[in-house]
Write a protein that holds these residues in place. Sequence first.
Motif, PDB file in Angstrom:
ATOM      1  N   ASP A  22      44.571 -14.111 -65.174  1.00  0.00           N
ATOM      2  CA  ASP A  22      45.031 -13.429 -63.961  1.00  0.00           C
ATOM      3  C   ASP A  22      45.483 -14.505 -62.980  1.00  0.00           C
ATOM      4  O   ASP A  22      44.683 -15.164 -62.345  1.00  0.00           O
ATOM      5  N   GLU A  38      45.932 -13.920 -71.226  1.00  0.00           N
ATOM      6  CA  GLU A  38      45.215 -12.924 -70.426  1.00  0.00           C
ATOM      7  C   GLU A  38      44.747 -13.452 -69.066  1.00  0.00           C
ATOM      8  O   GLU A  38      43.931 -12.823 -68.406  1.00  0.00           O
ATOM      9  N   LEU A  43      40.164 -15.277 -64.747  1.00  0.00           N
ATOM     10  CA  LEU A  43      40.692 -15.007 -63.423  1.00  0.00           C
ATOM     11  C   LEU A  43      40.925 -16.325 -62.707  1.00  0.00           C
ATOM     12  O   LEU A  43      40.022 -17.152 -62.588  1.00  0.00           O
ATOM     13  N   GLU A  49      42.179 -16.990 -59.234  1.00  0.00           N
ATOM     14  CA  GLU A  49      42.578 -16.375 -57.982  1.00  0.00           C
ATOM     15  C   GLU A  49      42.388 -17.369 -56.840  1.00  0.00           C
ATOM     16  O   GLU A  49      41.398 -18.096 -56.802  1.00  0.00           O
ATOM     17  N   ALA A  57      49.355 -12.917 -69.679  1.00  0.00           N
ATOM     18  CA  ALA A  57      48.969 -13.427 -68.360  1.00  0.00           C
ATOM     19  C   ALA A  57      49.491 -12.476 -67.290  1.00  0.00           C
ATOM     20  O   ALA A  57      50.569 -11.905 -67.415  1.00  0.00           O
ATOM     21  N   TYR A  58      48.723 -12.289 -66.236  1.00  0.00           N
ATOM     22  CA  TYR A  58      49.078 -11.367 -65.155  1.00  0.00           C
ATOM     23  C   TYR A  58      49.469 -12.158 -63.919  1.00  0.00           C
ATOM     24  O   TYR A  58      48.716 -12.987 -63.437  1.00  0.00           O
ATOM     25  N   GLY A  83      50.706 -10.603 -60.973  1.00  0.00           N
ATOM     26  CA  GLY A  83      50.995  -9.596 -59.960  1.00  0.00           C
ATOM     27  C   GLY A  83      52.157  -8.751 -60.427  1.00  0.00           C
ATOM     28  O   GLY A  83      52.157  -8.244 -61.534  1.00  0.00           O
ATOM     29  N   SER A 105      47.676 -13.879 -60.478  1.00  0.00           N
ATOM     30  CA  SER A 105      48.376 -13.131 -59.436  1.00  0.00           C
ATOM     31  C   SER A 105      48.312 -13.792 -58.066  1.00  0.00           C
ATOM     32  O   SER A 105      49.184 -13.591 -57.245  1.00  0.00           O
ATOM     33  N   ARG A 106      47.315 -14.602 -57.806  1.00  0.00           N
ATOM     34  CA  ARG A 106      47.221 -15.258 -56.500  1.00  0.00           C
ATOM     35  C   ARG A 106      47.201 -16.775 -56.621  1.00  0.00           C
ATOM     36  O   ARG A 106      46.879 -17.476 -55.676  1.00  0.00           O
TER      37      ARG A 106
END
Length: 125
Positions: free
Chosen positions: A23, A21, A2, A4, A42-43, A45, A25-26
């Motif tokens: 995250d 993988e 993550l 973030e 990878a995420y 958002g 998103s932010r």
Amino acid sequence: MLIENYNIEPLADLRGANLIEADLSRANLIEADLSRANLRGAYFGGLIIKQGPIRSDGYQYMLFTSNLGGCVIIAGCRQWVGEDAFEQARHHCETETDKKYRPEALRIIDFLEREFQAINGGSND
């Protein structure tokens, strides 16, 4: 992984980074160099990124789309945007790409278009 509310320093060198993988998103990735980074899974958002095959001379092809639709194709320093992005990319390959790499480049564009269609449930919208 993550990541973030993490601000990547301007012009951060993330070339070749393993971000499988992650995250993101932010994450603030403004001006980060992600060339050759592994972004599988990878995420981001609502942003969807598909990393295409790397052409034999090292050019990397990427597709960016979102859950809102539309797409951007990036190949090397070129980018094509909009409803006709695939047509723009094919035209460039047919007229500007070295003849030696043309067939390979067109196959990569076809691959990215199939990925885009799969994301959009079979349509090219």
